[in-house]
Design a protein around this motif. Structure first.
Motif, mmCIF file in Angstrom:
data_model
loop_
_atom_site.group_PDB
_atom_site.id
_atom_site.type_symbol
_atom_site.label_atom_id
_atom_site.label_comp_id
_atom_site.label_asym_id
_atom_site.label_seq_id
_atom_site.Cartn_x
_atom_site.Cartn_y
_atom_site.Cartn_z
ATOM 1 N N LEU A 65 0.828 -1.201 0.000
ATOM 2 C CA LEU A 65 0.000 0.000 0.000
ATOM 3 C C LEU A 65 0.868 1.259 0.000
ATOM 4 C CD1 LEU A 65 -2.878 -1.040 2.395
ATOM 5 C CD2 LEU A 65 -3.054 -0.579 -0.063
ATOM 6 N N TYR A 66 1.966 1.206 0.725
ATOM 7 C CA TYR A 66 2.918 2.324 0.711
ATOM 8 C C TYR A 66 3.434 2.544 -0.708
ATOM 9 C CZ TYR A 66 7.284 4.885 1.299
ATOM 10 O OH TYR A 66 8.303 5.797 1.173
ATOM 11 N N PHE A 67 3.754 1.462 -1.402
ATOM 12 C CA PHE A 67 4.246 1.588 -2.776
ATOM 13 C C PHE A 67 3.202 2.252 -3.672
ATOM 14 C CE2 PHE A 67 5.250 0.280 -7.066
ATOM 15 C CZ PHE A 67 6.610 0.553 -7.125
ATOM 16 N N VAL A 68 1.949 1.824 -3.541
ATOM 17 C CA VAL A 68 0.870 2.443 -4.333
ATOM 18 C C VAL A 68 0.763 3.923 -3.971
ATOM 19 C CG1 VAL A 68 -1.618 2.466 -4.782
ATOM 20 C CG2 VAL A 68 -0.388 0.288 -4.655
ATOM 21 N N LYS A 83 -5.008 6.656 2.755
ATOM 22 C CA LYS A 83 -6.081 6.512 3.747
ATOM 23 C C LYS A 83 -6.114 5.098 4.322
ATOM 24 C CE LYS A 83 -9.041 10.086 1.842
ATOM 25 N NZ LYS A 83 -10.255 10.387 1.087
ATOM 26 N N ALA A 84 -5.887 4.110 3.459
ATOM 27 C CA ALA A 84 -5.863 2.722 3.927
ATOM 28 C C ALA A 84 -4.690 2.495 4.883
ATOM 29 C CB ALA A 84 -5.781 1.766 2.743
ATOM 30 N N LEU A 85 -3.553 3.063 4.545
ATOM 31 C CA LEU A 85 -2.390 2.942 5.429
ATOM 32 C C LEU A 85 -2.686 3.509 6.809
ATOM 33 C CD1 LEU A 85 0.551 3.917 3.061
ATOM 34 C CD2 LEU A 85 0.277 1.743 4.263
ATOM 35 N N ALA A 86 -3.385 4.627 6.834
ATOM 36 C CA ALA A 86 -3.715 5.268 8.107
ATOM 37 C C ALA A 86 -4.642 4.402 8.949
ATOM 38 C CB ALA A 86 -4.343 6.638 7.859
ATOM 39 N N LYS A 87 -5.467 3.586 8.313
ATOM 40 C CA LYS A 87 -6.370 2.710 9.054
ATOM 41 C C LYS A 87 -5.684 1.420 9.494
ATOM 42 C CE LYS A 87 -10.658 4.464 7.221
ATOM 43 N NZ LYS A 87 -11.897 4.156 6.517
ATOM 44 N N ILE A 88 -4.678 0.986 8.758
ATOM 45 C CA ILE A 88 -4.002 -0.267 9.076
ATOM 46 C C ILE A 88 -2.882 -0.056 10.090
ATOM 47 C CG2 ILE A 88 -2.569 -2.142 8.150
ATOM 48 C CD1 ILE A 88 -4.119 -1.755 5.492
ATOM 49 N N GLY A 89 -2.116 1.017 9.887
ATOM 50 C CA GLY A 89 -0.956 1.251 10.740
ATOM 51 C C GLY A 89 -0.930 2.672 11.258
ATOM 52 N N ASP A 90 0.132 2.991 11.918
ATOM 53 C CA ASP A 90 0.346 4.334 12.439
ATOM 54 C C ASP A 90 0.970 5.174 11.316
ATOM 55 O OD1 ASP A 90 1.240 6.663 13.656
ATOM 56 O OD2 ASP A 90 2.070 5.641 15.406
ATOM 57 N N ILE A 91 0.155 5.976 10.667
ATOM 58 C CA ILE A 91 0.612 6.724 9.486
ATOM 59 C C ILE A 91 1.761 7.668 9.830
ATOM 60 C CG2 ILE A 91 -1.058 8.617 9.603
ATOM 61 C CD1 ILE A 91 0.169 6.813 6.416
ATOM 62 N N LYS A 92 1.733 8.244 11.014
ATOM 63 C CA LYS A 92 2.829 9.136 11.405
ATOM 64 C C LYS A 92 4.139 8.361 11.515
ATOM 65 C CE LYS A 92 -0.009 12.607 13.583
ATOM 66 N NZ LYS A 92 -0.321 13.391 14.755
ATOM 67 N N GLU A 93 4.072 7.167 12.046
ATOM 68 C CA GLU A 93 5.265 6.314 12.151
ATOM 69 C C GLU A 93 5.744 5.899 10.762
ATOM 70 O OE1 GLU A 93 8.372 4.003 13.782
ATOM 71 O OE2 GLU A 93 7.172 5.612 14.623
ATOM 72 N N ILE A 94 4.805 5.529 9.892
ATOM 73 C CA ILE A 94 5.159 5.136 8.521
ATOM 74 C C ILE A 94 5.849 6.298 7.811
ATOM 75 C CG2 ILE A 94 4.211 4.507 6.259
ATOM 76 C CD1 ILE A 94 2.007 2.962 7.882
ATOM 77 N N GLU A 95 5.272 7.486 7.928
ATOM 78 C CA GLU A 95 5.866 8.666 7.297
ATOM 79 C C GLU A 95 7.231 8.987 7.898
ATOM 80 O OE1 GLU A 95 2.694 11.481 7.856
ATOM 81 O OE2 GLU A 95 1.722 10.910 5.966
ATOM 82 N N LYS A 96 7.356 8.816 9.196
ATOM 83 C CA LYS A 96 8.618 9.130 9.883
ATOM 84 C C LYS A 96 9.742 8.200 9.420
ATOM 85 C CE LYS A 96 10.685 9.218 14.477
ATOM 86 N NZ LYS A 96 10.448 8.938 15.896
ATOM 87 N N ILE A 97 9.482 6.903 9.386
ATOM 88 C CA ILE A 97 10.558 5.965 9.053
ATOM 89 C C ILE A 97 10.879 5.924 7.561
ATOM 90 C CG2 ILE A 97 10.188 4.560 11.104
ATOM 91 C CD1 ILE A 97 8.829 2.474 9.366
ATOM 92 N N THR A 98 9.993 6.464 6.725
ATOM 93 C CA THR A 98 10.268 6.476 5.285
ATOM 94 C C THR A 98 10.665 7.864 4.769
ATOM 95 O OG1 THR A 98 7.916 6.788 4.779
ATOM 96 C CG2 THR A 98 8.737 4.511 4.830
ATOM 97 N N ARG A 99 10.667 8.851 5.635
ATOM 98 C CA ARG A 99 11.006 10.223 5.241
ATOM 99 C C ARG A 99 12.390 10.266 4.600
ATOM 100 N NH1 ARG A 99 10.043 12.885 9.879
ATOM 101 N NH2 ARG A 99 7.900 13.151 9.229
ATOM 102 N N ASP A 100 12.496 10.992 3.513
ATOM 103 C CA ASP A 100 13.753 11.189 2.786
ATOM 104 C C ASP A 100 14.343 9.898 2.222
ATOM 105 O OD1 ASP A 100 13.629 13.955 3.351
ATOM 106 O OD2 ASP A 100 14.634 13.650 5.276
ATOM 107 N N SER A 102 14.002 6.776 -0.846
ATOM 108 C CA SER A 102 13.387 6.458 -2.132
ATOM 109 C C SER A 102 12.219 5.515 -1.859
ATOM 110 C CB SER A 102 14.400 5.784 -3.059
ATOM 111 O OG SER A 102 14.696 4.475 -2.605
ATOM 112 N N THR A 103 11.349 5.355 -2.818
ATOM 113 C CA THR A 103 10.202 4.459 -2.645
ATOM 114 C C THR A 103 10.682 3.046 -2.335
ATOM 115 O OG1 THR A 103 8.867 5.812 -4.122
ATOM 116 C CG2 THR A 103 8.121 3.554 -3.757
ATOM 117 N N GLU A 104 11.682 2.586 -3.078
ATOM 118 C CA GLU A 104 12.196 1.235 -2.866
ATOM 119 C C GLU A 104 12.810 1.083 -1.472
ATOM 120 O OE1 GLU A 104 12.753 3.074 -5.607
ATOM 121 O OE2 GLU A 104 11.609 1.929 -7.084
ATOM 122 N N GLU A 105 13.553 2.071 -1.025
ATOM 123 C CA GLU A 105 14.127 2.031 0.321
ATOM 124 C C GLU A 105 13.019 2.015 1.376
ATOM 125 O OE1 GLU A 105 18.349 4.429 0.002
ATOM 126 O OE2 GLU A 105 16.490 5.598 0.033
ATOM 127 N N GLY A 106 11.994 2.812 1.144
ATOM 128 C CA GLY A 106 10.869 2.848 2.067
ATOM 129 C C GLY A 106 10.167 1.506 2.170
#
Length: 119
Positions: A65-68, A83-100, A102-106
Motif C-alpha cells: 500500500l505504501y508503494f501504491v 487513507k488505507a495505510l492510516a487505518k491499518i498502521g500508524d501513518i505518522k510512524e510510517i511517514e517518519k521511518i520512510t522520510r527522505d 526512495s520508494t524502494e528504500e521505504g
C-alpha cells in the motif's frame, strides 16, 4: 509494462518472501492475489483491492500500500492507499521511518518493520 508495474513486481517479490515464511499456503495465495490486484489498470479493481486490504488490517499490507501511495500513476488511488495505510498502521510512524527515502528504500524499511503477519 509500465515503470510502475515493473517496480511493483520487484516489490511484490519481497512481500511474497515475507508472506511465505509466516502464512499458510492458502493464505499466501489469497494475499498474493490481493497484492497482484494493486497492479491492475482498472481504477475500480485497484480501489476494491485497497478496500479489501484495508478491511483485513494486516500489517503485511503496509509495504504494498505504501508503494501504491508513493508510485501509482493515478493520484486518486495514491490518496486512497494513503487513507488505507492510516487505518491499518500508524501513518505518522510510517511517514517518519520512510522520510527522505526512495520508494524502494521505504518499502524495504517497511518490510523489515511490518513484513510479518501478526495477529
Amino acid at each position: 509494462m509500465s515503470d510502475f508495474q515493473e517496480k511493483f513486481h520487484s516489490m511484490t517479490d519481497f512481500v511474497s518472501g515475507a508472506a511465505k515464511s509466516i502464512m499458510g499456503a492458502i493464505d499466501q495465495f489469497t494475499f498474493k492475489m490481493l497484492v497482484d490486484g494493486l497492479k491492475a489498470d482498472d481504477f475500480e479493481a485497484v480501489s476494491g483491492t485497497i478496500e479489501q486490504l484495508e478491511r483485513e488490517k494486516r500489517p503485511l499490507s503496509i509495504p504494498p500500500l505504501y508503494f501504491v501511495w508513493q508510485a501509482h500513476p493515478n493520484n486518486l488511488l495514491r490518496e486512497r492507499a494513503h487513507k488505507a495505510l492510516a487505518k491499518i498502521g500508524d501513518i505518522k510512524e510510517i511517514e517518519k521511518i520512510t522520510r527522505d527515502k526512495s520508494t524502494e528504500e521505504g518499502v524495504k524499511i517497511l518490510l523489515e518493520k511490518y513484513g510479518h503477519y501478526r495477529q
